[in-house]
Design a protein around this motif. Sequence first.
Motif, PDB file in Angstrom:
ATOM      1  N   GLN A  21       9.631  -2.396  -4.799  1.00  0.00           N
ATOM      2  CA  GLN A  21       8.242  -2.039  -4.507  1.00  0.00           C
ATOM      3  C   GLN A  21       8.186  -0.630  -3.936  1.00  0.00           C
ATOM      4  O   GLN A  21       9.068  -0.225  -3.159  1.00  0.00           O
ATOM      5  CB  GLN A  21       7.615  -3.024  -3.524  1.00  0.00           C
ATOM      6  N   ILE A  22       7.143   0.098  -4.289  1.00  0.00           N
ATOM      7  CA  ILE A  22       7.019   1.477  -3.815  1.00  0.00           C
ATOM      8  C   ILE A  22       6.825   1.526  -2.304  1.00  0.00           C
ATOM      9  O   ILE A  22       7.352   2.418  -1.628  1.00  0.00           O
ATOM     10  CB  ILE A  22       5.847   2.167  -4.544  1.00  0.00           C
ATOM     11  N   ASP A  23       6.100   0.572  -1.739  1.00  0.00           N
ATOM     12  CA  ASP A  23       5.825   0.593  -0.299  1.00  0.00           C
ATOM     13  C   ASP A  23       7.093   0.512   0.539  1.00  0.00           C
ATOM     14  O   ASP A  23       7.104   0.944   1.705  1.00  0.00           O
ATOM     15  CB  ASP A  23       4.896  -0.572   0.071  1.00  0.00           C
ATOM     16  N   MET A  24       8.156  -0.035   0.006  1.00  0.00           N
ATOM     17  CA  MET A  24       9.379  -0.216   0.784  1.00  0.00           C
ATOM     18  C   MET A  24      10.021   1.109   1.168  1.00  0.00           C
ATOM     19  O   MET A  24      10.755   1.174   2.169  1.00  0.00           O
ATOM     20  CB  MET A  24      10.386  -1.060  -0.005  1.00  0.00           C
ATOM     21  N   TYR A  25       9.758   2.179   0.416  1.00  0.00           N
ATOM     22  CA  TYR A  25      10.350   3.470   0.763  1.00  0.00           C
ATOM     23  C   TYR A  25       9.760   4.037   2.041  1.00  0.00           C
ATOM     24  O   TYR A  25      10.365   4.916   2.667  1.00  0.00           O
ATOM     25  CB  TYR A  25      10.131   4.463  -0.383  1.00  0.00           C
ATOM     26  N   TRP A  26       8.580   3.547   2.448  1.00  0.00           N
ATOM     27  CA  TRP A  26       7.941   3.999   3.679  1.00  0.00           C
ATOM     28  C   TRP A  26       7.923   2.915   4.758  1.00  0.00           C
ATOM     29  O   TRP A  26       7.380   3.147   5.832  1.00  0.00           O
ATOM     30  CB  TRP A  26       6.501   4.429   3.393  1.00  0.00           C
ATOM     31  N   ILE A  70      12.410  10.482   1.525  1.00  0.00           N
ATOM     32  CA  ILE A  70      11.128  10.267   0.849  1.00  0.00           C
ATOM     33  C   ILE A  70       9.988  10.210   1.852  1.00  0.00           C
ATOM     34  O   ILE A  70       8.946  10.854   1.677  1.00  0.00           O
ATOM     35  CB  ILE A  70      11.182   8.970   0.013  1.00  0.00           C
ATOM     36  N   ALA A  71      10.173   9.415   2.912  1.00  0.00           N
ATOM     37  CA  ALA A  71       9.091   9.210   3.873  1.00  0.00           C
ATOM     38  C   ALA A  71       8.725  10.485   4.613  1.00  0.00           C
ATOM     39  O   ALA A  71       7.554  10.688   4.972  1.00  0.00           O
ATOM     40  CB  ALA A  71       9.496   8.124   4.867  1.00  0.00           C
ATOM     41  N   LYS A  72       9.699  11.368   4.841  1.00  0.00           N
ATOM     42  CA  LYS A  72       9.406  12.603   5.563  1.00  0.00           C
ATOM     43  C   LYS A  72       8.830  13.685   4.658  1.00  0.00           C
ATOM     44  O   LYS A  72       8.194  14.622   5.141  1.00  0.00           O
ATOM     45  CB  LYS A  72      10.684  13.131   6.219  1.00  0.00           C
ATOM     46  N   ALA A  73       9.068  13.576   3.358  1.00  0.00           N
ATOM     47  CA  ALA A  73       8.577  14.597   2.441  1.00  0.00           C
ATOM     48  C   ALA A  73       7.097  14.440   2.137  1.00  0.00           C
ATOM     49  O   ALA A  73       6.393  15.438   1.937  1.00  0.00           O
ATOM     50  CB  ALA A  73       9.384  14.556   1.142  1.00  0.00           C
ATOM     51  N   MET A  74       6.600  13.189   2.096  1.00  0.00           N
ATOM     52  CA  MET A  74       5.203  12.947   1.738  1.00  0.00           C
ATOM     53  C   MET A  74       4.802  11.572   2.253  1.00  0.00           C
ATOM     54  O   MET A  74       5.609  10.639   2.245  1.00  0.00           O
ATOM     55  CB  MET A  74       5.025  13.019   0.213  1.00  0.00           C
ATOM     56  N   THR A  75       3.561  11.455   2.686  1.00  0.00           N
ATOM     57  CA  THR A  75       3.081  10.156   3.129  1.00  0.00           C
ATOM     58  C   THR A  75       2.851   9.231   1.937  1.00  0.00           C
ATOM     59  O   THR A  75       2.677   9.682   0.801  1.00  0.00           O
ATOM     60  CB  THR A  75       1.777  10.304   3.925  1.00  0.00           C
ATOM     61  N   ARG A  76       2.829   7.954   2.220  1.00  0.00           N
ATOM     62  CA  ARG A  76       2.664   6.978   1.146  1.00  0.00           C
ATOM     63  C   ARG A  76       1.302   7.115   0.473  1.00  0.00           C
ATOM     64  O   ARG A  76       1.202   7.095  -0.764  1.00  0.00           O
ATOM     65  CB  ARG A  76       2.821   5.565   1.709  1.00  0.00           C
ATOM     66  N   ASN A  77       0.252   7.252   1.273  1.00  0.00           N
ATOM     67  CA  ASN A  77      -1.090   7.350   0.702  1.00  0.00           C
ATOM     68  C   ASN A  77      -1.246   8.609  -0.150  1.00  0.00           C
ATOM     69  O   ASN A  77      -1.911   8.587  -1.186  1.00  0.00           O
ATOM     70  CB  ASN A  77      -2.139   7.343   1.813  1.00  0.00           C
ATOM     71  N   ARG A  78      -0.636   9.705   0.283  1.00  0.00           N
ATOM     72  CA  ARG A  78      -0.723  10.934  -0.501  1.00  0.00           C
ATOM     73  C   ARG A  78       0.022  10.779  -1.824  1.00  0.00           C
ATOM     74  O   ARG A  78      -0.427  11.283  -2.864  1.00  0.00           O
ATOM     75  CB  ARG A  78      -0.124  12.098   0.307  1.00  0.00           C
ATOM     76  N   PHE A  79       1.146  10.079  -1.804  1.00  0.00           N
ATOM     77  CA  PHE A  79       1.897   9.839  -3.037  1.00  0.00           C
ATOM     78  C   PHE A  79       1.059   9.035  -4.025  1.00  0.00           C
ATOM     79  O   PHE A  79       0.977   9.380  -5.215  1.00  0.00           O
ATOM     80  CB  PHE A  79       3.195   9.106  -2.711  1.00  0.00           C
ATOM     81  N   ARG A 135      -0.347  10.322  -7.684  1.00  0.00           N
ATOM     82  CA  ARG A 135       0.090   9.544  -8.845  1.00  0.00           C
ATOM     83  C   ARG A 135      -1.094   9.021  -9.657  1.00  0.00           C
ATOM     84  O   ARG A 135      -1.059   8.980 -10.889  1.00  0.00           O
ATOM     85  CB  ARG A 135       0.962   8.382  -8.370  1.00  0.00           C
ATOM     86  N   LYS A 136      -2.144   8.622  -8.975  1.00  0.00           N
ATOM     87  CA  LYS A 136      -3.308   8.061  -9.640  1.00  0.00           C
ATOM     88  C   LYS A 136      -4.104   9.120 -10.385  1.00  0.00           C
ATOM     89  O   LYS A 136      -4.727   8.823 -11.425  1.00  0.00           O
ATOM     90  CB  LYS A 136      -4.193   7.359  -8.602  1.00  0.00           C
ATOM     91  N   ARG A 137      -4.082  10.360  -9.910  1.00  0.00           N
ATOM     92  CA  ARG A 137      -4.959  11.396 -10.457  1.00  0.00           C
ATOM     93  C   ARG A 137      -4.208  12.478 -11.241  1.00  0.00           C
ATOM     94  O   ARG A 137      -4.800  13.503 -11.572  1.00  0.00           O
ATOM     95  CB  ARG A 137      -5.742  12.043  -9.314  1.00  0.00           C
ATOM     96  N   LEU A 138      -2.953  12.255 -11.530  1.00  0.00           N
ATOM     97  CA  LEU A 138      -2.158  13.262 -12.232  1.00  0.00           C
ATOM     98  C   LEU A 138      -2.693  13.458 -13.656  1.00  0.00           C
ATOM     99  O   LEU A 138      -2.873  12.502 -14.407  1.00  0.00           O
ATOM    100  CB  LEU A 138      -0.693  12.823 -12.271  1.00  0.00           C
ATOM    101  N   LYS A 139      -2.962  14.702 -14.030  1.00  0.00           N
ATOM    102  CA  LYS A 139      -3.515  15.032 -15.343  1.00  0.00           C
ATOM    103  C   LYS A 139      -2.760  16.217 -15.925  1.00  0.00           C
ATOM    104  O   LYS A 139      -2.282  17.089 -15.203  1.00  0.00           O
ATOM    105  CB  LYS A 139      -4.999  15.391 -15.227  1.00  0.00           C
ATOM    106  N   CYS A 140      -2.682  16.233 -17.261  1.00  0.00           N
ATOM    107  CA  CYS A 140      -2.055  17.355 -17.972  1.00  0.00           C
ATOM    108  C   CYS A 140      -3.080  18.278 -18.615  1.00  0.00           C
ATOM    109  O   CYS A 140      -2.742  19.415 -18.960  1.00  0.00           O
ATOM    110  CB  CYS A 140      -1.091  16.831 -19.046  1.00  0.00           C
ATOM    111  N   VAL A 141      -4.305  17.795 -18.819  1.00  0.00           N
ATOM    112  CA  VAL A 141      -5.347  18.607 -19.434  1.00  0.00           C
ATOM    113  C   VAL A 141      -6.646  18.390 -18.673  1.00  0.00           C
ATOM    114  O   VAL A 141      -6.853  17.348 -18.037  1.00  0.00           O
ATOM    115  CB  VAL A 141      -5.556  18.252 -20.926  1.00  0.00           C
ATOM    116  N   TYR A 142      -7.504  19.383 -18.747  1.00  0.00           N
ATOM    117  CA  TYR A 142      -8.858  19.275 -18.211  1.00  0.00           C
ATOM    118  C   TYR A 142      -9.767  18.869 -19.365  1.00  0.00           C
ATOM    119  O   TYR A 142      -9.977  19.622 -20.327  1.00  0.00           O
ATOM    120  CB  TYR A 142      -9.283  20.612 -17.612  1.00  0.00           C
ATOM    121  N   ASP A 143     -10.288  17.662 -19.302  1.00  0.00           N
ATOM    122  CA  ASP A 143     -10.963  17.046 -20.444  1.00  0.00           C
ATOM    123  C   ASP A 143     -12.090  17.891 -21.035  1.00  0.00           C
ATOM    124  O   ASP A 143     -12.204  17.976 -22.272  1.00  0.00           O
ATOM    125  CB  ASP A 143     -11.496  15.667 -20.038  1.00  0.00           C
TER     126      ASP A 143
END
Length: 648
Positions: free
Chosen positions: A218-223, A232-241, A245-253
């Motif tokens: 589970q992803i939550d276990m890393y934090w 991992i936990a010191k580089a970025m918070t869980r909520n920010r990750f 991840r949810k909003r990652l895009k390669c193009v502007y529609d």
Amino acid sequence: MASEGSRPGRRMCNGMTDNEITEALDDSDIDFSDTNSDDDPAYLPPELMPLRNCGSSSSDDDERSDDTLLEAQVPSPAISENSLNIPVFVASRGRARSTNRRGRGRSFARGNIAIRSRSSPSLSLNNSAQLSDNWTAEKLEPEALDLIYPAYFHTEREDWEWHQFYDEYIDEEILSVIVNATNRTHILETGKSLGLTLKELKTYLGITMLMSALQYPQIDMYWSAKWRIPAIAKAMTRNRFYFIRKRLKCVYDPDVTTEQKVEKVWKVKPLFERILKGCHLQDRPKNLCIDEMIIPFTGRCPMRQYCPNKPNPVGLKVFVLASPQGVVCDMVIYQGDTTYPELKALGFGLGESSVLFLTRTLVPGHSLFFDRYFTSVKLCDELVRRGFHGTGTVMRNRIPRDCILKEERLFNKERRGSTEVKVREDEKLAITMWLDNKPVLMMSSCYCDDNHDECECWSKKERRYETVRRPEVIKMYNQNMGGVDLADRMLAVCPSRNRTKKWTIRVISHLFDLCVVNPWLQYRVEETKKQSLKKNIMQLRHYKLELGNKLIRDGDIDDDQTDDDITEDYEELEPKHKKRKVLVKLVPTLECRLNKAAHLPDFNVLKQHRCRRSSCDKKTTVFCKKCEIFLCFVPNRNCFTLFHEDDS
């Protein structure tokens, strides 16, 4: 009224009654067991075309159903059964019944009945009567194709560091495209800025690589407090990750036109094309293989396919061109009818079009290997015309009708390792049948059974290895066909496959995994050339961990900092009242403390903090700007200087 069995027979055009024809039918040698209702009911061999008008007619021919009259097709006395070497039969009203002379039982058929050969369901006459064996050449004479050398741009990688192979596939330019598309899309949807930066995106990619290498369920276990990973936990918070991840895009529609949206992969096309650019830079040996690869995904996707006999049968299908060592040189995602419109317009099938499309970046002279999904006579001839050789297993129903091979039941009785070779009259294409545990059919424009050898095969019956004769085409196919399967196995070692409902996130993760596997394969080849010890060559999981750690450090380090200036980040301390956890800066390492650069005192006039020197418990408002911890700095208590001079 007389019954149907005793009813007087009608006179046909040759003077025979129905009863006489039925008796002749019972004595005939025909077998209706292969009759298929899908065949064209109006089909007749060319020799019998003049007989089409000899049968009796019925007034309700246009409205007849399955149970109506079936017109008999009977040869005239001028055309005898023996002269044509074909069985003669007639169908009576209602159900047609036939019992052959060899006592194989009865066969019933409804509707019109077509004449069929017993040996091949797809032929209308016996092979020996209608078809001649046109594959009678004694020796294969392949086209002489020389690979142009150097065929491609060869980059000198002898002095490269282990991480430089990754830079061929992912650079800051494509990362900047992803950052801009993600931020602009978030502003368009919410009116607020996501605030994603290039360094933060590198940190995110490094975290995903560490996660895939460590494989927590589970992803939550890393934090989590108990199982957290500090890197991992010191580089970025869980909520920010999760947010990135949810909003990652390669193009502007809004920037994508309607014409560009015809391609179903337009949402990941910039990243896909950048990785293809890196794949095209790789060295390509003379022998290459083409096969299918699956990007696992079971959610909603317009391109989702089901491919049985794959480790992950459901997902996006990708046709891949790879070297025998597993390095991916080219690929294309299957999108349905829009994948190869130009090639399909020329009459090529999906498998044939895939092979021809993947040769667009190759120079003539390569030998391509593929499996029976792609192989056909038309494909091999087209490859030779374009300057390539093709070799692959082939389905029996794709073998030309004029290539007559032994029946499978008879060939199975021969000794293991037996072969039968058929070469086309122009000596440019050969079909080889080899008996292993079962017959194996190969089609090739450059190999057959000229230079055979022997191999060790396991005998299930004897429970031991036995020496088996092996043709050259089998040997070359086994040596060069496993490149895509090897890449698939490497991608499955530590994949980034966390649960997601977006196919774009899964494809992006898979592409970044490919950008780790390909560089690692190249790194291993270069280290082998240097004759490095095997224990000194990083394994794939270790390579991915080091690469992820480097990306995290690149995202955390400022331009004016060095690696020695990096300090540990934060630790969680339990407060006395246990209402909430407080983040307290950790004491920096000894190397960082003794480094004299940038250790400058500053004041916090708002609040006092406890001195972090181990032998002092006083409070102070002075802190170190580099270490970011509070230290006493007064005339009678100079903890700031003592802390940076020894390990106290």
